[in-house]
Enzyme design. Structure first.
Site, PDB file in Angstrom:
ATOM      1  N   SER A 104       0.831  -1.197   0.000  1.00 51.10           N
ATOM      2  CA  SER A 104       0.000   0.000   0.000  1.00 51.10           C
ATOM      3  C   SER A 104       0.875   1.261   0.000  1.00 51.10           C
ATOM      4  O   SER A 104       1.650   1.477  -0.926  1.00 51.10           O
ATOM      5  CB  SER A 104      -0.970  -0.053   1.182  1.00 51.10           C
ATOM      6  OG  SER A 104      -2.001   0.879   1.032  1.00 51.10           O
ATOM      7  N   ASP A 242      -9.681  -5.468  -4.308  1.00 52.95           N
ATOM      8  CA  ASP A 242      -8.769  -4.528  -3.649  1.00 52.95           C
ATOM      9  C   ASP A 242      -9.158  -3.083  -3.927  1.00 52.95           C
ATOM     10  O   ASP A 242      -9.552  -2.722  -5.042  1.00 52.95           O
ATOM     11  CB  ASP A 242      -7.356  -4.790  -4.190  1.00 52.95           C
ATOM     12  CG  ASP A 242      -6.252  -4.397  -3.230  1.00 52.95           C
ATOM     13  OD1 ASP A 242      -6.403  -3.388  -2.532  1.00 52.95           O
ATOM     14  OD2 ASP A 242      -5.237  -5.109  -3.205  1.00 52.95           O
ATOM     15  N   HIS A 269      -7.720  -5.820   0.026  1.00 56.23           N
ATOM     16  CA  HIS A 269      -6.452  -5.093   0.166  1.00 56.23           C
ATOM     17  C   HIS A 269      -5.471  -5.790   1.093  1.00 56.23           C
ATOM     18  O   HIS A 269      -4.383  -5.291   1.327  1.00 56.23           O
ATOM     19  CB  HIS A 269      -6.765  -3.687   0.707  1.00 56.23           C
ATOM     20  CG  HIS A 269      -5.654  -2.699   0.595  1.00 56.23           C
ATOM     21  ND1 HIS A 269      -5.049  -2.356  -0.602  1.00 56.23           N
ATOM     22  CD2 HIS A 269      -5.048  -1.927   1.546  1.00 56.23           C
ATOM     23  CE1 HIS A 269      -4.118  -1.442  -0.377  1.00 56.23           C
ATOM     24  NE2 HIS A 269      -4.093  -1.166   0.907  1.00 56.23           N
TER      25      HIS A 269
END
Length: 295
Positions: A104, A242, A269
């Site tokens: 991320s 995601d 995610h």
């Protein structure tokens, strides 16, 4: 497994690190957590890479986050200083040759670091990448429209009123998270620890009040025009559901010469949580392939 924990000095304070030592001589894997302002706690599931493959895995909590120590100076909470910090961590831990996995926000940091052309990086893994903040914001606008209308209305009203710290906004965020962040139940213990380790002030300063409301100093970040400069073997990962959407992740991977792409069909995610065995297997196979002697 032998586990070493401690602190290293960086600009602005000390960061906490964890080294899980494997028996193999292969280059270690350095893991960059998401956030900003989060910690590496949830990603420590990758300890099993050291256990099963013998490869050393190294983590650290970025300054201002988790178990790291430093003054709460907002001037330190910017991408350039975190890039500098990554280099300092590598130097002090002797990670001369290393593979790096970012998750991320960790991919934002990873890409910015790679564009400084550092030596010794053998490969890069972009897990649920955020490499274009404006594109991310547009993706979230689309995903929000998939939520119940009443949830959308709460989010819109709270953001317009500036009440993003309200309980109803937090409840709406939990609905979003259940769909696009993690689709399995997280244990109460993990939720409590990750919450205690998080620094929301760092998150708000650099990103904003939520995943889908980007107002921080990263809001204009976009490294896509330079991704073609990356010259290390690269792997892009994301979940089918995601918030780092498969469409955007595929686009990013297409910009990096020779990059590979893997989508986890039953994940959002957090594929390292949702499909941990497949995640570890995919990462391990990629790292082994990178290190195969060339013919």
């Amino acid at each position: 497994m032998k586990i070493e924990e401690g602190f290293v000095d960086v600009t602005g304070g000390k960061v906490w690190y964890r080294r899980v030592k494997g028996e193999a001589t292969a280059a270690p894997l350095l893991v960059l957590h998401g956030g900003p302002g989060s910690s590496c706690y949830a990603l420590q599931r990758l300890d099993k890479l050291a256990e099963y493959t013998g490869r050393t895995v190294v983590y650290y909590d970025q300054l201002g986050a988790g178990r790291s120590k430093g003054p709460t100076d907002k001037a330190l909470w910017n991408l350039n200083r975190y890039v500098e910090e990554l280099g300092q961590v590598r130097e002090q831990l002797g990670l001369n040759e290393v593979h790096i996995l970012g998750h991320s926000w960790g991919t934002t940091l990873l890409a910015a670091y790679l564009l400084t052309k550092p030596d010794g990086v053998k490969s890069a893994i972009f897990s649920s990448p955020c490499l274009d903040a404006p594109r991310w914001a547009k993706d979230q606008e689309r995903l929000l429209k998939e939520l119940p209308e009443e949830t959308q209305a709460v989010i819109a009203r709270c953001e317009a009123d500036g009440t993003t710290d309200s309980e109803e906004y937090q409840q709406a965020m939990r609905v979003f998270a259940k769909n696009f962040v993690c689709r399995i139940e997280i244990s109460p213990e993990e939720r409590e620890i990750t919450s205690q380790l998080a620094n929301l002030e760092v998150y708000n300063t650099m990103w904003g009040p939520s995943e889908f409301c980007v107002t921080g100093n990263l809001k204009e970040f976009d490294c896509t025009p330079r991704l073609n400069e990356l010259r290390v073997p690269s792997l892009f990962l994301c979940g089918r559901f995601d918030e780092a959407t498969p469409e955007s992740t595929s686009y990013f991977s297409s910009l990096v010469p020779g990059a590979k792409l893997h989508i986890f069909e039953n994940s959002a995610h957090s594929p390292y949580r949702e499909q941990p065995k497949e995640y570890r297997k995919t990462v391990a196979e990629f790292l082994d392939e990178v290190e195969l002697p060339s013919n």
